[in-house]
Design a protein around this motif. Structure first.
Motif, PDB file in Angstrom:
ATOM      1  N   ILE A   1       0.843  -1.194   0.000  1.00 13.00           N
ATOM      2  CA  ILE A   1       0.000   0.000   0.000  1.00 13.00           C
ATOM      3  C   ILE A   1       0.874   1.239   0.000  1.00 13.00           C
ATOM      4  N   GLU A   2       0.264   2.374  -0.311  1.00 12.48           N
ATOM      5  CA  GLU A   2       0.980   3.644  -0.309  1.00 12.48           C
ATOM      6  C   GLU A   2       0.063   4.749   0.204  1.00 12.48           C
ATOM      7  N   ALA A   3       0.648   5.693   0.909  1.00 14.42           N
ATOM      8  CA  ALA A   3      -0.102   6.851   1.401  1.00 14.42           C
ATOM      9  C   ALA A   3       0.063   8.001   0.416  1.00 14.42           C
ATOM     10  N   ARG A   4      -1.057   8.615   0.046  1.00 10.58           N
ATOM     11  CA  ARG A   4      -1.028   9.767  -0.851  1.00 10.58           C
ATOM     12  C   ARG A   4      -1.407  11.005  -0.056  1.00 10.58           C
ATOM     13  N   GLN A   5      -0.552  11.996  -0.111  1.00 12.26           N
ATOM     14  CA  GLN A   5      -0.720  13.203   0.690  1.00 12.26           C
ATOM     15  C   GLN A   5      -2.109  13.810   0.470  1.00 12.26           C
ATOM     16  N   GLY A   6      -2.849  13.931   1.560  1.00 11.65           N
ATOM     17  CA  GLY A   6      -4.152  14.568   1.508  1.00 11.65           C
ATOM     18  C   GLY A   6      -5.257  13.738   0.891  1.00 11.65           C
ATOM     19  N   GLU A   7      -4.955  12.520   0.472  1.00 10.85           N
ATOM     20  CA  GLU A   7      -5.965  11.689  -0.192  1.00 10.85           C
ATOM     21  C   GLU A   7      -6.311  10.433   0.600  1.00 10.85           C
ATOM     22  N   GLY A   8      -5.336   9.836   1.243  1.00  9.83           N
ATOM     23  CA  GLY A   8      -5.584   8.599   1.965  1.00  9.83           C
ATOM     24  C   GLY A   8      -4.575   7.526   1.599  1.00  9.83           C
ATOM     25  N   THR A   9      -4.917   6.285   1.872  1.00  5.51           N
ATOM     26  CA  THR A   9      -4.030   5.150   1.627  1.00  5.51           C
ATOM     27  C   THR A   9      -4.647   4.247   0.575  1.00  5.51           C
ATOM     28  N   TYR A  10      -3.815   3.805  -0.384  1.00  2.16           N
ATOM     29  CA  TYR A  10      -4.306   3.048  -1.523  1.00  2.16           C
ATOM     30  C   TYR A  10      -3.489   1.770  -1.730  1.00  2.16           C
TER      31      TYR A  10
END
Length: 230
Positions: free
Chosen positions: A60-69
């Motif tokens: 998984i990866e965290a996207r700034q201001g968007e959440g975790t995908y």
């Protein structure tokens, strides 16, 4: 559900299983920390620890201001990684050796001495296992219940007492055994349920040789995977 031991590993395993089985696909957004904490009945720090573990495994990866995908290459990353073990490999190997000796005998005796109540209980456990194929924690608990019920079906109180005394070690052993089996076979928990179903059918048919052999084959597959990992 409420988790009690190694909670972050269980949560990480559950999400990893959902990715492996396609319930969470590349690009899908992971639920929020608050939502996951509520879903699994754990604290937010436990969820953060689980997510950190999944990030370290490149799932998984965290996207700034968007959440975790879920990452695009998550399936490939998952396939290339060995399962995490809660017990040292040597300790798990020793537990598997004990299980092979005791449980193969339990399966054999259960085929000879079970009654209708034992069959009904095993059927109920298998039903729970089949309904929990998408929840590793619930499926694992049913797995433990299945092996404990086998001992009870022998009608030998000493075997039942031995299995009960090993319950804590069995919990860790079955968790790791399931992870190794699923990783080595590249299969889903549906196939794992089918193996337990086959053991049950041999017991139901009062075929002690088949019951013993099917249970041994089940554990030997885990043992082979463990030897490859060492």
């Amino acid at each position: 559900m409420v988790l009690t031991k190694k909670n972050y590993q269980i949560v990480a395993d559950e999400i990893g299983r959902m990715i492996a089985e396609g319930m969470l696909k590349p690009g899908d957004k992971i639920a929020t920390i608050d939502r996951l904490a509520e879903q699994y009945g754990v604290g937010k720090s436990t969820v953060r620890e689980a997510l950190s573990q999944l990030k370290a495994r490149d799932l998984i990866e965290a996207r700034q201001g968007e959440g975790t995908y879920v990452k695009k290459n998550a399936a490939a990353a998952l396939a290339s990684l060995p399962p995490l073990l809660s017990s040292p490999p040597d300790e798990l190997l020793h537990l598997l050796q004990v299980r092979k000796v005791i449980e193969s005998g339990c399966a054999e005796l259960a085929a000879l001495h079970h009654d209708e109540h034992d069959l009904a209980l095993l059927e109920q456990i298998l039903e729970k296992m089949s309904l929990a194929v998408n929840s590793e924690e619930s499926s694992r608990l049913a797995d433990i219940q299945f092996h404990t019920a086998l001992a009870a079906a022998t009608k030998n109180p000493y075997l039942t007492a031995m299995m009960n005394s090993l319950s804590e070690a069995m919990n860790a052993s079955i968790r790791d055994s399931r992870n190794l089996w699923l990783y080595a076979r590249g299969a889903s928990s549906v196939r794992l349920w089918q193996e337990h179903q086959e053991i049950y059918e041999a017991i139901r048919d009062r075929d002690p040789d088949a019951a013993r052999d099917r249970l041994l084959r089940h554990l030997e597959q885990v043992e082979q995977a463990l030897h490859k990992k060492r």
